[in-house]
Design a protein around this motif. Structure first.
Motif, short mmCIF file in Angstrom:
data_model
loop_
_atom_site.label_atom_id
_atom_site.label_comp_id
_atom_site.label_asym_id
_atom_site.label_seq_id
_atom_site.Cartn_x
_atom_site.Cartn_y
_atom_site.Cartn_z
N GLY A 142 16.74 28.37 -1.03
CA GLY A 142 17.03 29.81 -1.54
C GLY A 142 15.98 30.17 -2.63
N VAL A 143 14.61 29.81 -2.16
CA VAL A 143 13.67 30.07 -2.99
C VAL A 143 12.53 30.92 -2.22
N SER A 144 11.70 31.49 -3.01
CA SER A 144 10.34 31.89 -2.38
C SER A 144 9.37 31.36 -2.82
N VAL A 161 13.79 32.40 -7.46
CA VAL A 161 15.00 31.47 -7.04
C VAL A 161 15.96 32.37 -6.92
N GLU A 162 16.55 32.40 -5.74
CA GLU A 162 17.84 33.22 -5.55
C GLU A 162 19.18 32.66 -6.33
N ARG A 163 19.66 33.88 -6.84
CA ARG A 163 20.95 33.54 -7.75
C ARG A 163 22.02 33.00 -6.66
N GLY A 164 22.79 31.77 -7.41
CA GLY A 164 23.64 31.22 -6.73
C GLY A 164 23.37 30.36 -5.50
N SER A 165 21.95 30.24 -5.27
CA SER A 165 21.33 29.33 -4.27
C SER A 165 21.50 27.89 -4.69
N PRO A 166 21.42 27.00 -3.64
CA PRO A 166 21.42 25.49 -4.10
C PRO A 166 20.22 25.07 -4.87
N ALA A 167 19.20 25.85 -4.90
CA ALA A 167 18.25 25.70 -5.83
C ALA A 167 18.58 26.10 -7.14
N ARG A 187 21.41 26.11 -8.53
CA ARG A 187 22.37 25.23 -8.94
C ARG A 187 21.86 23.79 -9.14
N ALA A 188 20.86 23.70 -8.66
CA ALA A 188 20.25 22.15 -9.03
C ALA A 188 19.30 22.16 -10.40
N GLU A 228 11.84 15.03 -11.72
CA GLU A 228 12.81 14.86 -10.22
C GLU A 228 13.84 15.81 -10.49
N LEU A 229 14.26 16.26 -9.50
CA LEU A 229 15.57 17.09 -9.16
C LEU A 229 16.18 16.48 -8.02
N THR A 230 17.76 16.60 -8.02
CA THR A 230 18.31 16.49 -6.77
C THR A 230 19.03 17.61 -6.26
#
Length: 364
Positions: free
Chosen positions: A269-271, A293-299, A301-302, A349-351
């Motif tokens: 959920g990103v550009s 980053v799209e609102r509410g997307s997996p990205a 939330r992480a 790092e991000l999960t």
């Protein structure tokens, strides 16, 4: 002056037979070597053609209302005239059997919104085709036919093993003529032609024409290493530039279609956009910039942010936005993935728990 030129011309002509005779044995030897280098495709064609099929489709097309009639007294008249009317549109393409049980691979654009699909083999046997599933992002579709006996099937080969210059054989139904083969070489790999985010085409100079779509591209072992999908042609016919979906990409898509009738891909959920290392040669990549980053997307939330720079997925370096999109798409939705990023120049790092790619998502 004209007389002098004539003598020179005659002198030149007089030399030609002598040079030709002296070079004849050498030229014949060179032709003999060249003939030995060009493979004979007869045995290969005989072996694979029984598994290659012609596909005929029938679609229903309704006449669209002209914009100038909308909102006028003629709109009702037009709708009444068209009620129950439809026009049958015929189309043709190619395909090939991948399982003796009757599974047939072709292109998504060959099937389209067909109301009827007919599959015809080289021996004239005809079967009704049932759509198992299709994937527009790779332009692939899977059909199933019911035959009284096991069908001759082809084996997948590794497109990763291809080298530019390797011989290939294309088979299909050009211009609706039925089983035809053409030969050529791999002209290039990894071609992007603007068809979608998963462009990774094999380019070949084996003549591919309308009707070849969905047909197989073989290596010299008779393995399918590509699915013929598109041509570049100012005239509409072969110009020596054809494109095939590589087997390594197609095989995973077909396996998913066979298992569930659809393809599920990972999504963040990103550009994104590419980042080029200053002073790097040939535009060498230095990661992928998160442009949004799209609102509410997996990205979101992480905790991934605009301006972050992704440099690796699970420790594997990522140099281009296309590589990032493909890498995430290959991950099963619901799984966690570790992203190595640079934030304000500092590595961290991000999960991220990968989501399911929606029908019309943001690029990543």
């Amino acid at each position: 002056m004209p007389h002098s030129l004539s003598r020179r011309a005659l002198a030149g002509l007089a030399l030609l037979p002598v040079v030709g005779c002296a070079a004849a044995p050498q030229a014949q030897a060179q032709r003999g070597v060249a003939m030995q280098m060009v493979p004979d495709f007869a045995d290969l064609a005989e072996r694979v053609l029984p598994s290659v099929v012609s596909i005929s489709v029938t679609s229903e097309a309704r006449t669209e209302m002209p914009p100038e009639l909308r909102g006028t007294p003629f709109e009702r008249y037009f709708r009444e005239r068209q009620r129950g009317r439809s026009q049958q549109v015929m189309g043709a393409g190619s395909g090939f059997v991948i399982d003796p049980a009757g599974y047939v691979v072709t292109n998504n654009h060959v099937i389209g919104n067909a109301s009827r699909v007919q599959v015809t083999f080289q021996n004239g046997q005809e079967y009704a085709g049932r759509l198992v599933g299709m994937d527009d992002l790779t332009d692939l579709a899977l059909l199933r036919i019911e035959a009284p006996a096991p069908l001759p099937a082809l084996a997948w080969g590794s497109s990763a093993a291809l080298r530019v210059g390797n011989w290939v054989l294309a088979a299909g139904n050009p211009f609706g003529l039925g089983g035809s083969v053409t030969s050529g070489i791999v002209s290039a790999r990894g071609r992007e032609i603007g068809a979608g985010p998963f462009d990774d085409f094999i380019q070949t100079d084996a003549p591919i024409n309308p009707g070849n779509s969905g047909g197989p591209l073989f290596n010299m072992a008779g393995e399918v290493i590509g699915i013929n999908t598109a041509i570049y042609s100012p005239s509409g016919a072969s110009a020596g530039i054809g494109f095939a979906v590589p087997s390594d990409l197609a095989r995973g898509v077909i396996d998913q279609l066979r298992g569930s009738g659809r393809v599920e891909r990972g999504w963040l959920g990103v550009s994104v956009q590419d980042v080029t290392e200053p002073g790097a040669r040939n535009g060498a990549g230095a990661g992928v910039l998160i442009a949004g980053v799209e609102r509410g997307s997996p990205a979101a939330r992480a905790g991934l942010r605009q301006g972050d720079q992704v440099v690796a997925i699970e420790g594997d370096r990522v140099d281009t936005s296309r590589a990032l999109v493909r890498g995430i798409a290959a991950i099963t939705p619901g799984q966690n993935v570790r992203l190595s990023i640079l934030r304000n120049g500092r590595p961290t790092e991000l999960t991220v728990r990968v989501g399911r790619r929606p029908a019309t998502p943001a690029p990543g």
